[in-house]
Enzyme design. Structure first.
Site, PDB file in Angstrom:
ATOM      1  N   ARG A  37     -20.525  19.985 -23.367  1.00 18.00           N
ATOM      2  CA  ARG A  37     -21.970  19.799 -23.450  1.00 18.00           C
ATOM      3  C   ARG A  37     -22.551  19.477 -22.083  1.00 18.00           C
ATOM      4  O   ARG A  37     -21.986  18.701 -21.327  1.00 18.00           O
ATOM      5  CB  ARG A  37     -22.283  18.654 -24.416  1.00 18.00           C
ATOM      6  CG  ARG A  37     -22.344  19.108 -25.838  1.00 18.00           C
ATOM      7  CD  ARG A  37     -22.483  17.972 -26.786  1.00 18.00           C
ATOM      8  NE  ARG A  37     -23.545  17.017 -26.447  1.00 18.00           N
ATOM      9  CZ  ARG A  37     -23.924  16.045 -27.256  1.00 18.00           C
ATOM     10  NH1 ARG A  37     -23.349  15.904 -28.439  1.00 18.00           N
ATOM     11  NH2 ARG A  37     -24.870  15.206 -26.910  1.00 18.00           N
ATOM     12  N   ARG A  61     -14.801  15.430 -22.998  1.00 13.96           N
ATOM     13  CA  ARG A  61     -15.005  15.981 -24.340  1.00 13.96           C
ATOM     14  C   ARG A  61     -15.290  17.492 -24.324  1.00 13.96           C
ATOM     15  O   ARG A  61     -16.067  17.978 -23.517  1.00 13.96           O
ATOM     16  CB  ARG A  61     -16.180  15.240 -24.977  1.00 13.96           C
ATOM     17  CG  ARG A  61     -16.536  15.734 -26.341  1.00 13.96           C
ATOM     18  CD  ARG A  61     -17.375  14.733 -27.056  1.00 13.96           C
ATOM     19  NE  ARG A  61     -18.778  14.787 -26.682  1.00 13.96           N
ATOM     20  CZ  ARG A  61     -19.735  14.178 -27.380  1.00 13.96           C
ATOM     21  NH1 ARG A  61     -19.423  13.451 -28.439  1.00 13.96           N
ATOM     22  NH2 ARG A  61     -20.984  14.266 -26.997  1.00 13.96           N
ATOM     23  N   LYS A 120     -18.967   9.376 -33.960  1.00 13.50           N
ATOM     24  CA  LYS A 120     -19.770   9.601 -35.172  1.00 13.50           C
ATOM     25  C   LYS A 120     -19.516  10.976 -35.770  1.00 13.50           C
ATOM     26  O   LYS A 120     -19.325  11.114 -36.967  1.00 13.50           O
ATOM     27  CB  LYS A 120     -21.275   9.447 -34.873  1.00 13.50           C
ATOM     28  CG  LYS A 120     -21.674   8.064 -34.403  1.00 13.50           C
ATOM     29  CD  LYS A 120     -23.184   7.905 -34.325  1.00 13.50           C
ATOM     30  CE  LYS A 120     -23.851   8.810 -33.302  1.00 13.50           C
ATOM     31  NZ  LYS A 120     -23.455   8.577 -31.897  1.00 13.50           N
ATOM     32  N   ARG A 141     -27.673   8.202 -21.306  1.00 15.86           N
ATOM     33  CA  ARG A 141     -27.642   8.196 -22.779  1.00 15.86           C
ATOM     34  C   ARG A 141     -27.166   6.844 -23.306  1.00 15.86           C
ATOM     35  O   ARG A 141     -27.672   6.347 -24.307  1.00 15.86           O
ATOM     36  CB  ARG A 141     -26.739   9.325 -23.288  1.00 15.86           C
ATOM     37  CG  ARG A 141     -27.369  10.704 -23.094  1.00 15.86           C
ATOM     38  CD  ARG A 141     -26.351  11.814 -23.226  1.00 15.86           C
ATOM     39  NE  ARG A 141     -25.760  11.912 -24.530  1.00 15.86           N
ATOM     40  CZ  ARG A 141     -24.558  12.416 -24.785  1.00 15.86           C
ATOM     41  NH1 ARG A 141     -23.809  12.859 -23.788  1.00 15.86           N
ATOM     42  NH2 ARG A 141     -24.101  12.496 -25.998  1.00 15.86           N
ATOM     43  N   ARG A 193     -32.673   6.678 -34.616  1.00 14.17           N
ATOM     44  CA  ARG A 193     -32.307   6.079 -33.334  1.00 14.17           C
ATOM     45  C   ARG A 193     -33.403   5.138 -32.834  1.00 14.17           C
ATOM     46  O   ARG A 193     -33.230   4.520 -31.794  1.00 14.17           O
ATOM     47  CB  ARG A 193     -32.132   7.192 -32.295  1.00 14.17           C
ATOM     48  CG  ARG A 193     -30.687   7.641 -32.076  1.00 14.17           C
ATOM     49  CD  ARG A 193     -30.793   8.846 -31.186  1.00 14.17           C
ATOM     50  NE  ARG A 193     -29.704   9.147 -30.327  1.00 14.17           N
ATOM     51  CZ  ARG A 193     -28.826  10.127 -30.555  1.00 14.17           C
ATOM     52  NH1 ARG A 193     -28.837  10.786 -31.686  1.00 14.17           N
ATOM     53  NH2 ARG A 193     -27.926  10.428 -29.646  1.00 14.17           N
TER      54      ARG A 193
HETATM   55  P1  AMP Z   1     -26.410  13.610 -29.936  1.00 13.00           P
HETATM   56  O1  AMP Z   1     -25.684  14.877 -30.192  1.00 13.00           O
HETATM   57  O2  AMP Z   1     -26.649  12.805 -31.181  1.00 13.00           O
HETATM   58  O3  AMP Z   1     -25.793  12.788 -28.821  1.00 13.00           O
HETATM   59  O4  AMP Z   1     -27.876  14.031 -29.426  1.00 13.00           O
HETATM   60  C1  AMP Z   1     -28.068  14.808 -28.243  1.00 13.00           C
HETATM   61  C2  AMP Z   1     -29.490  14.616 -27.743  1.00 13.00           C
HETATM   62  O5  AMP Z   1     -30.424  15.063 -28.744  1.00 13.00           O
HETATM   63  C3  AMP Z   1     -29.893  13.170 -27.458  1.00 13.00           C
HETATM   64  O6  AMP Z   1     -29.482  12.737 -26.157  1.00 13.00           O
HETATM   65  C4  AMP Z   1     -31.405  13.255 -27.592  1.00 13.00           C
HETATM   66  O7  AMP Z   1     -31.991  13.874 -26.458  1.00 13.00           O
HETATM   67  C5  AMP Z   1     -31.563  14.213 -28.774  1.00 13.00           C
HETATM   68  N1  AMP Z   1     -31.566  13.483 -30.069  1.00 13.00           N
HETATM   69  C6  AMP Z   1     -30.642  13.562 -31.068  1.00 13.00           C
HETATM   70  N2  AMP Z   1     -30.978  12.762 -32.100  1.00 13.00           N
HETATM   71  C7  AMP Z   1     -32.126  12.146 -31.746  1.00 13.00           C
HETATM   72  C8  AMP Z   1     -32.959  11.178 -32.381  1.00 13.00           C
HETATM   73  N3  AMP Z   1     -32.656  10.676 -33.584  1.00 13.00           N
HETATM   74  N4  AMP Z   1     -34.087  10.777 -31.722  1.00 13.00           N
HETATM   75  C9  AMP Z   1     -34.410  11.286 -30.512  1.00 13.00           C
HETATM   76  N5  AMP Z   1     -33.656  12.173 -29.844  1.00 13.00           N
HETATM   77  C10 AMP Z   1     -32.519  12.608 -30.441  1.00 13.00           C
END
Ligand code: AMP
Length: 217
Positions: A160, A127, A13, A171, A88
């Protein structure tokens, strides 16, 4: 034009968002990036999100929704937004719809980047991401020219904390149980575009751009 990018962690993404926001001239808003910045800056928001992020769980809806709705109030979002990682959950999708409706806007398209689960685990565990411009690299499939440095801006690359295999599995579990229903939500509204994400980066970009142009409203 408001576009939602859907896909499991590791589906690409962030990579595609960089291309698409340039192509369509709309701003890229990534909820995960907003949380990571808050964490680094040790703000109250960062403190609230931290434990959930470390476990690979979703941050509670009320925290996430107010953060993203606050972000899209800024003037750079007037022409449209490319949402990455948000919504989400169903509540997040509904909150976004009602905010946009208040401005006589809608989510125009939702793009679902599909990638098999084994491939996702492989991608996430190798990554590396630029601390400065967020460009992602992979130690096997797309390494940087100089180890530890970003090709685009020279920034430092880091892994990360939530890309550890155990957290990655959590996740992915969260994605398949909580976020896949969002795919149906946009499908029922006739807004969903499915794209094969298991191709080369530029082939995936071309597929998304073509689908959005053909089906643009
Ligand atoms: P990402 O970089 O999108 O994988 O997000 C990293 C982490 O941030 C996720 O594993 C969640 O803990 C939190 N997070 C990001 N976006 C959301 C969302 N829309 N709703 C809830 N938690 C989120």
């Amino acid at each position: 034009m408001n576009i939602v990018l859907l896909g499991a962690p590791g589906a690409g993404k962030g990579t595609q968002a960089t291309v698409l926001s340039k192509t369509f001239g709309i701003v890229h808003v990534a909820s995960g990036d907003l949380f990571r910045r808050a964490l680094e800056e040790k703000t109250e928001l960062g403190l609230k999100a931290r434990s959930f992020m470390e476990k690979g769980e979703l941050v509670p809806d009320e925290v996430t929704i107010s953060m993203v709705l606050e972000r899209i109030r800024k003037p750079d979002c007037r022409k449209g937004v490319l949402f990455d990682g948000f919504p989400r959950t169903l509540s997040q999708a509904q909150a976004l719809d009602s905010r946009l409706a208040g401005e006589r806007k809608i989510v125009d398209r939702a793009v679902y980047i599909e990638v098999p689960e084994d491939e996702l685990v492989k991608r996430l565990s190798g990554r590396w991401i630029c601390r400065k411009c967020q460009t992602p690299y992979h130690e096997v499939s797309s390494p940087p020219a100089v180890a530890g440095r970003c090709d685009a801006c020279g920034g430092e690359l880091y892994q990360r904390a939530d890309d550890k295999e155990e957290t990655v599995r959590e996740r992915l579990k969260v994605f398949f149980s909580q976020t896949v229903p969002i795919v149906d939500y946009y499908d029922r509204q006739g807004k969903l575009v499915r794209v094969d994400g298991n191709l080369k980066i530029d082939e995936v970009s071309a597929g998304i751009i073509k689908a959005l142009r053909v089906e643009s409203v």
